[in-house]
Design a protein around this motif. Structure first.
Motif, PDB file in Angstrom:
ATOM      1  N   ASP A 104     -12.353 -15.073   8.729  1.00  0.00           N
ATOM      2  CA  ASP A 104     -11.793 -15.879   7.639  1.00  0.00           C
ATOM      3  C   ASP A 104     -12.773 -15.985   6.469  1.00  0.00           C
ATOM      4  O   ASP A 104     -12.357 -15.918   5.308  1.00  0.00           O
ATOM      5  CB  ASP A 104     -11.419 -17.275   8.144  1.00  0.00           C
ATOM      6  CG  ASP A 104     -10.669 -18.068   7.069  1.00  0.00           C
ATOM      7  OD1 ASP A 104      -9.574 -17.629   6.671  1.00  0.00           O
ATOM      8  OD2 ASP A 104     -11.199 -19.098   6.621  1.00  0.00           O
ATOM      9  N   TRP A 180      -5.731  -4.483   2.769  1.00  0.00           N
ATOM     10  CA  TRP A 180      -4.998  -5.708   2.401  1.00  0.00           C
ATOM     11  C   TRP A 180      -5.065  -5.958   0.890  1.00  0.00           C
ATOM     12  O   TRP A 180      -4.055  -6.264   0.262  1.00  0.00           O
ATOM     13  CB  TRP A 180      -5.611  -6.861   3.185  1.00  0.00           C
ATOM     14  CG  TRP A 180      -5.015  -8.212   2.981  1.00  0.00           C
ATOM     15  CD1 TRP A 180      -3.734  -8.600   3.224  1.00  0.00           C
ATOM     16  CD2 TRP A 180      -5.719  -9.393   2.524  1.00  0.00           C
ATOM     17  NE1 TRP A 180      -3.588  -9.952   2.958  1.00  0.00           N
ATOM     18  CE2 TRP A 180      -4.784 -10.449   2.525  1.00  0.00           C
ATOM     19  CE3 TRP A 180      -7.037  -9.640   2.146  1.00  0.00           C
ATOM     20  CZ2 TRP A 180      -5.131 -11.746   2.140  1.00  0.00           C
ATOM     21  CZ3 TRP A 180      -7.382 -10.925   1.763  1.00  0.00           C
ATOM     22  CH2 TRP A 180      -6.444 -11.962   1.763  1.00  0.00           C
ATOM     23  N   ILE A 187       0.572  -9.700   3.416  1.00  0.00           N
ATOM     24  CA  ILE A 187       0.717 -10.844   4.313  1.00  0.00           C
ATOM     25  C   ILE A 187      -0.349 -11.871   3.951  1.00  0.00           C
ATOM     26  O   ILE A 187      -1.315 -11.556   3.252  1.00  0.00           O
ATOM     27  CB  ILE A 187       0.586 -10.444   5.810  1.00  0.00           C
ATOM     28  CG1 ILE A 187      -0.789  -9.813   6.079  1.00  0.00           C
ATOM     29  CG2 ILE A 187       1.700  -9.497   6.224  1.00  0.00           C
ATOM     30  CD1 ILE A 187      -1.016  -9.479   7.539  1.00  0.00           C
ATOM     31  N   SER A 188      -0.175 -13.089   4.428  1.00  0.00           N
ATOM     32  CA  SER A 188      -1.125 -14.144   4.082  1.00  0.00           C
ATOM     33  C   SER A 188      -2.484 -13.898   4.724  1.00  0.00           C
ATOM     34  O   SER A 188      -2.592 -13.182   5.726  1.00  0.00           O
ATOM     35  CB  SER A 188      -0.598 -15.505   4.531  1.00  0.00           C
ATOM     36  OG  SER A 188      -0.616 -15.593   5.947  1.00  0.00           O
ATOM     37  N   GLU A 190      -4.202 -16.061   6.314  1.00  0.00           N
ATOM     38  CA  GLU A 190      -4.194 -16.712   7.618  1.00  0.00           C
ATOM     39  C   GLU A 190      -3.558 -15.816   8.675  1.00  0.00           C
ATOM     40  O   GLU A 190      -4.071 -15.688   9.796  1.00  0.00           O
ATOM     41  CB  GLU A 190      -3.438 -18.042   7.534  1.00  0.00           C
ATOM     42  CG  GLU A 190      -4.126 -19.115   6.703  1.00  0.00           C
ATOM     43  CD  GLU A 190      -4.025 -18.875   5.204  1.00  0.00           C
ATOM     44  OE1 GLU A 190      -4.843 -19.474   4.453  1.00  0.00           O
ATOM     45  OE2 GLU A 190      -3.147 -18.074   4.766  1.00  0.00           O
ATOM     46  N   ALA A 191      -2.436 -15.168   8.313  1.00  0.00           N
ATOM     47  CA  ALA A 191      -1.761 -14.283   9.270  1.00  0.00           C
ATOM     48  C   ALA A 191      -2.623 -13.069   9.590  1.00  0.00           C
ATOM     49  O   ALA A 191      -2.764 -12.670  10.756  1.00  0.00           O
ATOM     50  CB  ALA A 191      -0.409 -13.844   8.717  1.00  0.00           C
ATOM     51  N   GLU A 194      -5.453 -14.019  11.882  1.00  0.00           N
ATOM     52  CA  GLU A 194      -5.007 -14.218  13.270  1.00  0.00           C
ATOM     53  C   GLU A 194      -4.778 -12.877  13.963  1.00  0.00           C
ATOM     54  O   GLU A 194      -5.163 -12.696  15.125  1.00  0.00           O
ATOM     55  CB  GLU A 194      -3.720 -15.048  13.281  1.00  0.00           C
ATOM     56  CG  GLU A 194      -3.158 -15.319  14.672  1.00  0.00           C
ATOM     57  CD  GLU A 194      -4.129 -16.061  15.587  1.00  0.00           C
ATOM     58  OE1 GLU A 194      -4.048 -15.864  16.826  1.00  0.00           O
ATOM     59  OE2 GLU A 194      -4.981 -16.829  15.085  1.00  0.00           O
ATOM     60  N   TYR A 195      -4.183 -11.909  13.251  1.00  0.00           N
ATOM     61  CA  TYR A 195      -3.995 -10.583  13.829  1.00  0.00           C
ATOM     62  C   TYR A 195      -5.341  -9.965  14.203  1.00  0.00           C
ATOM     63  O   TYR A 195      -5.541  -9.464  15.323  1.00  0.00           O
ATOM     64  CB  TYR A 195      -3.280  -9.653  12.840  1.00  0.00           C
ATOM     65  CG  TYR A 195      -1.824  -9.924  12.618  1.00  0.00           C
ATOM     66  CD1 TYR A 195      -1.007 -10.406  13.640  1.00  0.00           C
ATOM     67  CD2 TYR A 195      -1.239  -9.699  11.375  1.00  0.00           C
ATOM     68  CE1 TYR A 195       0.347 -10.651  13.428  1.00  0.00           C
ATOM     69  CE2 TYR A 195       0.105  -9.949  11.153  1.00  0.00           C
ATOM     70  CZ  TYR A 195       0.892 -10.427  12.178  1.00  0.00           C
ATOM     71  OH  TYR A 195       2.221 -10.664  11.953  1.00  0.00           O
TER      72      TYR A 195
END
Length: 227
Positions: A104, A180, A187-188, A190-191, A194-195
Motif C-alpha cells: 500500500d 496499473w 481498479i482501485s 485498495e483492490a 488486496e490482490y
C-alpha cells in the motif's frame, strides 16, 4: 641553513569543499524534484535550473548532464519510498499485514507522485550508464529485507528467505504497479493491494508451513512431487 617551508595542509579545505558540494547537489536535487512535480516528467535542464534559481551552467557544474541528475533524483526517490515504507511495515505485527502495508505504501507513493515516478521510470532519451530503476528497487528491497529478516528470526525461522522475499515483493509490485498506472488505474488502489497481498502471501505462508516439516522446504517440495 636553508629554511624549509612546511607543506600546506589542504585536507581540511578539500573536505570542506567536498561537503559543500554534496550539500549543494542535495539542494539542487530537491529543487529538481519540485520542478518535476510541478512541470511534469518531460521537463528539461533549463527549466530545472530556472526553478532552482540558478543558471544552466551552474546546474551543469554539479551534474554533468541530465543522466547524472536523473540518477540523483532516482536515488532520492528510492530513499523517500523506503522512508515511508519502513515505519508502516514495522507498525504491524501480523505477517500478511506487513506485506499489505509495504504494498500500500508503494502504490500510494507512485499514485500520489506520478510525475516523479514517470521521470524516474520512463526516460527514453537518457543515456543509461547505470540503471536508476534497478538502484531504486535495490534500495527498497534491501531495507525491506532487513525488516523481513528480523521477523523471520523472531519466529524462529531461517532468515535466508528475507532477501529473495523482499526482492520478489518489490519486483512484482513495481511491475504490476507500472501496468496499473499505464492503464489509468483500472481498479482501485485498495483492490489492487488486496490482490497483490493475496498472491504474495501464499509464498510466505508456504515458507512458514515448511518450517514445521521435517527437512524443511526441500522435504515439502519432495512431498509435492510424489503426490
Amino acid at each position: 641553513m636553508n629554511s624549509v617551508t612546511p607543506p600546506v595542509n589542504t585536507d581540511g579545505r578539500r573536505g570542506r569543499w567536498d561537503g559543500h558540494r554534496e550539500q549543494r547537489r542535495a539542494e539542487l536535487t530537491a529543487a529538481a524534484i519540485e520542478a518535476i512535480r510541478q512541470h511534469g516528467p518531460e521537463i528539461g535542464m533549463e527549466a530545472i535550473a530556472a526553478h532552482a534559481g540558478v543558471s544552466k551552467p551552474v546546474l551543469y557544474r554539479y551534474f554533468a548532464d541530465k543522466s547524472e541528475l536523473w540518477l540523483a533524483v532516482g536515488q532520492q526517490a528510492g530513499a523517500m519510498v523506503l522512508e515511508a515504507m519502513v515505519p508502516a511495515v514495522a507498525a504491524v505485527r501480523e505477517e500478511r499485514a506487513a506485506i499489505a502495508a509495504a504494498i500500500d505504501v508503494y502504490l500510494a507513493h507512485i499514485e500520489g507522485d506520478l510525475n516523479l515516478y514517470r521521470f524516474v521510470v520512463h526516460q527514453p532519451d537518457i543515456t543509461r550508464g547505470r540503471d536508476v530503476v534497478a538502484d531504486v528497487m535495490e534500495t527498497v528491497a534491501s531495507g525491506l529485507a532487513r525488516i523481513f529478516g528480523d521477523r523471520l528470526r523472531a519466529h524462529g525461522l531461517d532468515s535466508g528467505a528475507a532477501l529473495p522475499w523482499a526482492y520478489g515483493v518489490v519486483g512484482y509490485v513495481q511491475s504490476v504497479g507500472d501496468w496499473w498506472l499505464r492503464q489509468q488505474q483500472p481498479i482501485s488502489r485498495e483492490a489492487l493491494g488486496e490482490y497483490l497481498t493475496t498472491f504474495l502471501w501464499g509464498g510466505v505462508a508456504g515458507i512458514s508451513r515448511a518450517a514445521d516439516t521435517p527437512g524443511g522446504l526441500a522435504a515439502q517440495q519432495e512431498g509435492w512431487a510424489t503426490t
